[in-house]
Design a protein around this motif. Structure first.
Motif, PDB file in Angstrom:
ATOM      1  N   SER A  34     -13.783 -26.751 -21.221  1.00 59.49           N
ATOM      2  CA  SER A  34     -14.389 -28.014 -21.621  1.00 59.49           C
ATOM      3  C   SER A  34     -15.856 -27.864 -22.012  1.00 59.49           C
ATOM      4  O   SER A  34     -16.313 -28.501 -22.966  1.00 59.49           O
ATOM      5  CB  SER A  34     -14.251 -29.045 -20.490  1.00 59.49           C
ATOM      6  N   ALA A  88     -17.306 -35.196 -25.159  1.00 61.90           N
ATOM      7  CA  ALA A  88     -17.491 -35.695 -23.790  1.00 61.90           C
ATOM      8  C   ALA A  88     -18.896 -36.223 -23.549  1.00 61.90           C
ATOM      9  O   ALA A  88     -19.139 -36.909 -22.554  1.00 61.90           O
ATOM     10  CB  ALA A  88     -17.178 -34.585 -22.776  1.00 61.90           C
ATOM     11  N   GLN A  96     -13.736 -33.286 -23.871  1.00 59.29           N
ATOM     12  CA  GLN A  96     -12.555 -33.684 -23.122  1.00 59.29           C
ATOM     13  C   GLN A  96     -11.394 -32.918 -23.749  1.00 59.29           C
ATOM     14  O   GLN A  96     -11.431 -32.575 -24.937  1.00 59.29           O
ATOM     15  CB  GLN A  96     -12.303 -35.176 -23.270  1.00 59.29           C
ATOM     16  N   SER A 109     -11.145 -35.022 -18.523  1.00 62.06           N
ATOM     17  CA  SER A 109     -12.484 -35.414 -18.953  1.00 62.06           C
ATOM     18  C   SER A 109     -13.480 -34.272 -18.946  1.00 62.06           C
ATOM     19  O   SER A 109     -14.461 -34.306 -19.685  1.00 62.06           O
ATOM     20  CB  SER A 109     -13.021 -36.539 -18.060  1.00 62.06           C
ATOM     21  N   TYR A 112     -18.619 -35.675 -18.114  1.00 67.34           N
ATOM     22  CA  TYR A 112     -18.909 -36.531 -19.268  1.00 67.34           C
ATOM     23  C   TYR A 112     -19.909 -37.629 -18.936  1.00 67.34           C
ATOM     24  O   TYR A 112     -20.128 -37.956 -17.768  1.00 67.34           O
ATOM     25  CB  TYR A 112     -17.620 -37.144 -19.815  1.00 67.34           C
TER      26      TYR A 112
END
Length: 341
Positions: A34, A88, A96, A109, A112
């Motif tokens: 991420s 994010a 995300q 997520s 974020y």
């Protein structure tokens, strides 16, 4: 009983249908990442897949790795499972991760925030059936001021210290928070100096986003020239021999934890500015509502309290344990050393 599309294992969040992990904390064959913080992008995986902007950040931290970069919203399939990365808003390159298979959609997520900080690609809500959300600041006590108000406070603090002939030392993560602050500091007040860890990471971010000039503090740097200016340093520099050479100085931390005076006292910080790269209470609730999700899985942070509140609001909410830290490293400088590499 139907096997969930994503499950929590001792290695990380696992998609069995694709045989791939999301932000795993133990070495795996294939990892979707991420963002670049050390608790989410760890060394040892055989292959990394992340957003294109995050590639140079992860490579800077982890060295020679096999890594592919994707665009925002670009759909790609692994064993028939559809994946895509979506902004994010946490730090530069943060995403995300959307996972879709046989009509079922999950969104992880990562970390974020919903406020547009002007440097990270702004957060976008992604429709899903199940939303895996962080809860770093999942208490009603956490309510952020607008970024421009906080930055005005920081610049005023610097200017006051300069008039008194005192150096302003501002602690921030070397990746993310430091560049966010740098993009909004008033260079008309004076020169911005940096700790080596922040300068190295900032040099990577400069290729992705314009930032004002900085001067790295080296062993031969004239300490008298620094006086009255501002120094950006990682939390791990606090109390070190390196910082003692900057006397006289005042220290400050820019973090969501500065909401609590006790956190500032424990860190022996002179000034606290409430500025976080995570959602506050309202931001979390508004984000979850915008996804349209019926099921919510709460991870790192105040997950138990937050999940209980969501259940009272009618969501099918539960918690899962992970090895993600959120902003915990800002409370304990020793935990921030990996971020300073």
């Amino acid at each position: 009983m139907k096997k969930p599309l994503l499950e929590f294992t001792n290695k990380g969040i696992y998609c069995a249908a694709a045989d791939v992990y999301l932000d795993p904390w133990k070495p795996v064959d294939k990892a979707l990442i991420s963002h670049g913080h050390a608790d989410h992008s760890r060394w040892g995986h055989k292959k990394y897949i992340t957003h294109r902007i995050n590639v140079p950040i992860v490579k800077h931290r982890l060295g020679a790795i096999e890594i592919d970069g994707r665009e925002w919203g670009e759909s790609f399939r692994i064993n028939g499972v559809e994946f895509s990365f979506h902004p994010a808003g946490h730090i530069v390159g943060s995403s995300q991760i959307r996972v879709a298979h046989k009509g079922e959609v999950w969104v992880f997520s990562g970390d974020y925030k919903t406020e547009n900080d002007g440097i990270a690609t702004p957060y976008e809500a992604v429709q899903c059936h199940t939303f895996i959300t962080e809860c770093t600041f999942g208490l009603p006590a956490f309510k952020w001021k607008p970024q421009n108000e906080v930055m005005r406070e920081i610049n005023n603090w610097w200017a006051e210290n300069q008039r008194a002939g005192i150096t302003s030392v501002l602690f921030a993560y070397s990746l993310g928070k430091a560049q966010r602050l740098l993009s909004m500091l008033d260079t008309g007040i004076g020169t911005i100096y940096t700790h080596g860890a922040i300068e190295k990471m900032t040099s990577v971010i400069r290729d992705l986003h314009p930032l004002p000039p900085t001067v790295q503090i080296l062993p031969e740097t004239d300490r008298k020239a620094i006086r009255g200016n501002l120094v950006l340093a990682p939390p791990s520099a606090h109390g070190s021999p390196w910082i003692r050479k900057l006397v006289p100085f005042q220290t400050a931390s820019a973090s969501g934890w500065m909401t609590f005076r006790g956190a500032r006292r424990r860190r022996a910080i002179d000034k606290g500015f409430v500025l976080s790269d995570h959602c506050d209470w309202s931001g979390l609730l508004e984000s979850i509502q915008a996804t349209g999700a019926e099921k919510v899985i709460c991870t790192h942070g105040y997950s138990d309290i937050f999940a209980r509140y969501l259940r009272e609001e009618g969501y099918d909410a539960r918690t899962e344990d992970t090895q993600y830290e959120g902003e915990l490293a800002e409370l304990n400088p020793k935990e921030g050393k990996e971020e300073d590499s």
